[in-house]
Enzyme design. Structure first.
Site, mmCIF file in Angstrom:
data_model
loop_
_atom_site.group_PDB
_atom_site.id
_atom_site.type_symbol
_atom_site.label_atom_id
_atom_site.label_comp_id
_atom_site.label_asym_id
_atom_site.label_seq_id
_atom_site.Cartn_x
_atom_site.Cartn_y
_atom_site.Cartn_z
ATOM 1 C CD GLN A 93 -2.474 1.223 2.533
ATOM 2 O OE1 GLN A 93 -3.371 2.009 2.797
ATOM 3 N NE2 GLN A 93 -2.768 0.030 2.989
ATOM 4 C CD GLU A 215 -1.736 2.372 8.302
ATOM 5 O OE1 GLU A 215 -1.331 1.988 7.190
ATOM 6 O OE2 GLU A 215 -1.958 3.133 9.120
ATOM 7 C CG ASP A 244 1.074 0.448 4.603
ATOM 8 O OD1 ASP A 244 1.299 0.839 5.073
ATOM 9 O OD2 ASP A 244 -0.354 0.027 4.806
ATOM 10 N N GLY A 323 -8.187 20.959 19.117
ATOM 11 C CA GLY A 323 -7.632 22.257 18.473
ATOM 12 C C GLY A 323 -8.536 23.280 20.396
ATOM 13 N N GLY A 324 -8.925 23.877 20.381
ATOM 14 C CA GLY A 324 -8.992 24.652 20.687
ATOM 15 C C GLY A 324 -10.340 24.972 21.401
HETATM 16 N N1 CAO Z 1 12.024 -10.460 -9.137
HETATM 17 C C1 CAO Z 1 12.269 -11.109 -8.629
HETATM 18 N N2 CAO Z 1 12.208 -10.984 -6.745
HETATM 19 C C2 CAO Z 1 11.819 -9.997 -6.863
HETATM 20 C C3 CAO Z 1 11.054 -9.320 -7.210
HETATM 21 C C4 CAO Z 1 10.522 -9.160 -9.060
HETATM 22 N N3 CAO Z 1 10.104 -8.901 -9.634
HETATM 23 N N4 CAO Z 1 10.279 -8.461 -6.573
HETATM 24 C C5 CAO Z 1 10.286 -8.429 -5.598
HETATM 25 N N5 CAO Z 1 11.407 -9.648 -5.188
HETATM 26 C C6 CAO Z 1 11.959 -9.894 -3.601
HETATM 27 C C7 CAO Z 1 12.822 -9.483 -3.306
HETATM 28 O O1 CAO Z 1 13.991 -9.247 -3.184
HETATM 29 C C8 CAO Z 1 12.371 -9.659 -1.629
HETATM 30 O O2 CAO Z 1 13.419 -10.753 -1.737
HETATM 31 P P1 CAO Z 1 14.815 -11.282 -1.060
HETATM 32 O O3 CAO Z 1 14.282 -11.510 0.020
HETATM 33 O O4 CAO Z 1 15.295 -12.824 -1.438
HETATM 34 O O5 CAO Z 1 15.835 -10.054 -1.194
HETATM 35 C C9 CAO Z 1 11.189 -10.288 -1.937
HETATM 36 O O6 CAO Z 1 10.677 -10.363 -2.543
HETATM 37 C C10 CAO Z 1 10.438 -10.021 -0.659
HETATM 38 O O7 CAO Z 1 10.225 -8.561 -0.454
HETATM 39 P P2 CAO Z 1 10.010 -7.589 0.573
HETATM 40 O O8 CAO Z 1 10.688 -8.580 2.278
HETATM 41 O O9 CAO Z 1 10.162 -6.373 0.651
HETATM 42 O O10 CAO Z 1 7.987 -8.454 1.398
HETATM 43 P P3 CAO Z 1 7.457 -8.914 2.638
HETATM 44 O O11 CAO Z 1 6.390 -9.816 1.534
HETATM 45 O O12 CAO Z 1 8.301 -9.681 2.921
HETATM 46 O O13 CAO Z 1 7.391 -7.753 3.207
HETATM 47 C C11 CAO Z 1 6.628 -5.649 4.014
HETATM 48 C C12 CAO Z 1 6.273 -6.623 2.922
HETATM 49 C C13 CAO Z 1 5.580 -4.574 3.571
HETATM 50 C C14 CAO Z 1 6.296 -6.600 5.368
HETATM 51 C C15 CAO Z 1 7.716 -5.642 3.784
HETATM 52 O O14 CAO Z 1 8.427 -4.710 2.094
HETATM 53 C C16 CAO Z 1 8.186 -4.081 4.169
HETATM 54 O O15 CAO Z 1 8.444 -4.595 5.372
HETATM 55 N N6 CAO Z 1 8.530 -2.908 3.604
HETATM 56 C C17 CAO Z 1 9.143 -1.710 3.895
HETATM 57 C C18 CAO Z 1 8.215 -0.984 5.097
HETATM 58 C C19 CAO Z 1 6.493 -0.237 3.751
HETATM 59 O O16 CAO Z 1 6.370 0.502 2.606
HETATM 60 N N7 CAO Z 1 5.305 -1.357 4.920
HETATM 61 C C20 CAO Z 1 4.173 -0.687 4.324
HETATM 62 C C21 CAO Z 1 3.382 -1.919 4.010
HETATM 63 S S1 CAO Z 1 2.027 -1.589 2.976
HETATM 64 O O17 CAO Z 1 1.233 -2.159 4.363
#
Ligand code: CAO
Length: 503
Positions: A93, A215, A244, A323-324
């Site tokens: 998001q 979030e 988000d 607010g106030g």
């Molecule tokens: N081709 C190949 N690999 C891909 C890819 C693509 N096109 N796009 C993503 N990936 C891979 C990444 O390289 C990563 O791999 P590794 O961990 O092996 O390096 C993997 O997909 C997962 O990425 P991620 O760790 O970002 O995803 P997740 O689902 O585990 O975590 C989230 C999600 C949101 C918790 C994390 O991305 C995060 O903390 N982001 C920053 C904060 C944020 O934006 N949070 C709000 C999200 S909205 O609620």
């Protein structure tokens, strides 16, 4: 900016800004008192010998470097971010909120997704079998989708080419994920020194910088949850996605500022928005109150009127106004069966007399216990209970109509159903109906920012990989043979398809 046409236009602007710099110097050196050559010389001489008396050179603002004002009618000279190309590496998001806003403003957003899977939200909270979810479609309008396996060598090669053709890379992967793909800041900056690299992370540098964040974690870490809810109850998260979507909004502001700075410096920079910081920025009034606590009780909090002592940290204030001007949520006609039959009512001081008349308490206007804001503070609970006796006799819309006549600030508690059906929100393009090839019509939130010369057209979200070939050939210039090679490499194909092709 990424296109050749735009690049030319930019050179012109830069050339103008160069020549615009010269007259500043000239006028600084030759500014005469009388305008006569002799006086000019004398002025220069005396200015040189007495620097303190030197008249400061007039400073030219940004406007001096701009092209002449467009003569096209407003709304017909393109969009604010026309020519800006975004390499959109976002998911879930926060990042998608940011890039969708940039898309609404006219940027070309190229969303890179993992072949076969795509953004995880395509399949989350699905309401229509086989179709992209509303979670995805409502956050990814005005974008194109390309599938690239970033861990495939050919995929990396395509990404490098995209980096050269884009202005901004936006990502919100977990900390370190972009680096693990080989897309470090150093690599990106070397490949395209003009590229802006914008990231959302949960926390900024510090003890939690490596943590994944969603979030509600951000709402808690940013001070929103501890200050939301009722005093007697536990901390609460809010329905508005301030962690988000709020952080995505902050990031969009950072990106546009970096694009503006790049006009002057010619180089990109890193832009970071931590969700904790974004939430805190939105909860700043509570940090204000934290500091006020050192100087006495927070008199506008209803707990003060109730005689409940304050602790060491800002408490939850229920529905108190921030607010106030004291306010509270009051029941309206039908509240027994309709959970949204409520109004927000603000006892704004300048209209206190009108409030007394409307609720049938004219004597409060002169009663010393009610006539002034300080006198009312300890009696707010009783005052709101009395006002509620009146609001309960009217629907929330009748309360709104009646109070508006007297400039009394109130607001009906609108349900999402009412918002979805609200004609004025449809008319302004804030709520928009979009048609989608697999899910049919759906509602989305259009651009909440209205611009008179950059009119938003809301477009449906793309199907997974819908624009892969188009981007590879038209944006990146790959030939038909190269495209065939890319397909064979597995860089843009889902793993199951790869296996089928190999068999
Ligand atoms: N081709 C190949 N690999 C891909 C890819 C693509 N096109 N796009 C993503 N990936 C891979 C990444 O390289 C990563 O791999 P590794 O961990 O092996 O390096 C993997 O997909 C997962 O990425 P991620 O760790 O970002 O995803 P997740 O689902 O585990 O975590 C989230 C999600 C949101 C918790 C994390 O991305 C995060 O903390 N982001 C920053 C904060 C944020 O934006 N949070 C709000 C999200 S909205 O609620």
């Amino acid at each position: 900016m990424a296109t050749r046409k735009k690049a030319k236009a930019k050179t012109k602007v830069q050339a103008r800004s160069k020549s615009a710099a010269k007259p500043v110097k000239k006028s600084a050196a030759k500014k005469p008192a009388s305008g006569k050559p002799a006086a000019k010389k004398a002025a220069v001489k005396s200015a040189a010998s007495k620097p303190a008396a030197k008249k400061p050179a007039p400073q030219k603002g940004v406007a001096s470097t701009l092209p002449p004002p467009s003569t096209k009618p407003f709304g017909q000279d393109g969009k604010a971010l026309d020519g800006v190309r975004i390499l959109d590496f976002t998911h879930v998001q926060s990042g998608p909120t940011c890039t969708q806003l940039l898309g609404y403003m006219g940027a070309d957003c190229i969303k890179v997704e993992r072949p076969g899977a795509g953004d995880i939200t395509r399949g989350q909270l699905r309401d229509v079998k086989g179709a992209d979810s509303l979670y995805f479609t409502m956050l990814n309008g005005n974008k194109r989708s390309i599938t690239i396996d970033s861990k495939n060598p050919k995929g990396r090669e395509i990404l490098d080419r995209l980096i050269k053709h884009c202005d901004v890379l936006v990502e919100n992967f977990a900390p370190g994920a972009l680096d693990r793909m080989g897309l470090t800041w150093e690599h990106i900056h070397k490949t395209n020194p003009r590229m802006i690299v914008a990231s959302v992370k949960g926390f900024g540098p510090g003890p939690y910088e490596d943590c994944k964040v969603y979030e509600n974690v951000a709402q808690c870490a940013g001070g929103a949850a501890s200050t939301t809810g009722f005093r007697e109850g536990p901390p609460l998260v809010t329905g508005a996605q301030i962690g988000d979507s709020g952080t995505g909004l902050h990031l969009a502001f950072g990106i546009v500022s970096a694009l503006y700075q790049r006009m002057r410096t010619g180089r990109g920079q890193r832009v970071l928005c931590a969700m904790q910081d974004g939430v805190l920025n939105l909860a700043r009034v509570k940090l204000r109150d934290q500091q006020r606590l050192a100087h006495g009780p927070l008199t506008e909090y209803s707990q003060h009127g109730e005689g409940v002592a304050f602790g060491i940290a800002v408490p939850r204030a229920g529905n108190d106004s921030g607010g106030g001007q004291p306010g509270w949520i009051l029941k309206c006609k039908g509240w027994e069966t309709d959970p949204d039959s409520y109004t927000y009512f603000i006892t704004q001081a300048p209209v206190w007399g009108a409030i007394c008349d409307v609720i049938g308490k004219p004597e409060w206007k002169t009663d010393p216990d009610y006539a002034t804001p300080p006198a009312r503070l300890p009696r707010l609970k009783h005052i709101f209970a009395t006002i509620e006796e009146w609001t309960k006799t009217k629907t929330k819309f009748e309360v709104m109509n009646e109070c508006n006549k007297h400039d009394i600030p109130v607001g009906p508690i609108l349900s999402m159903k009412e918002i979805a059906e609200d004609k004025s929100l449809r008319d302004t393009g804030t709520v928009v109906e979009v048609d989608h090839p697999t899910r049919g019509k759906y509602l989305t939130v259009g651009n909440p920012v209205k611009m008179s010369d950059s009119i938003t057209e809301v477009k449906r979200s793309p199907l997974l990989g819908e624009h892969t070939e188009e981007i590879l050939t038209q944006v990146l210039g790959y030939s038909t043979e190269e495209l065939a090679e890319i397909k064979a490499s597995g860089a843009i194909t889902a793993p199951d398809k790869k296996q089928a092709e190999a068999a």
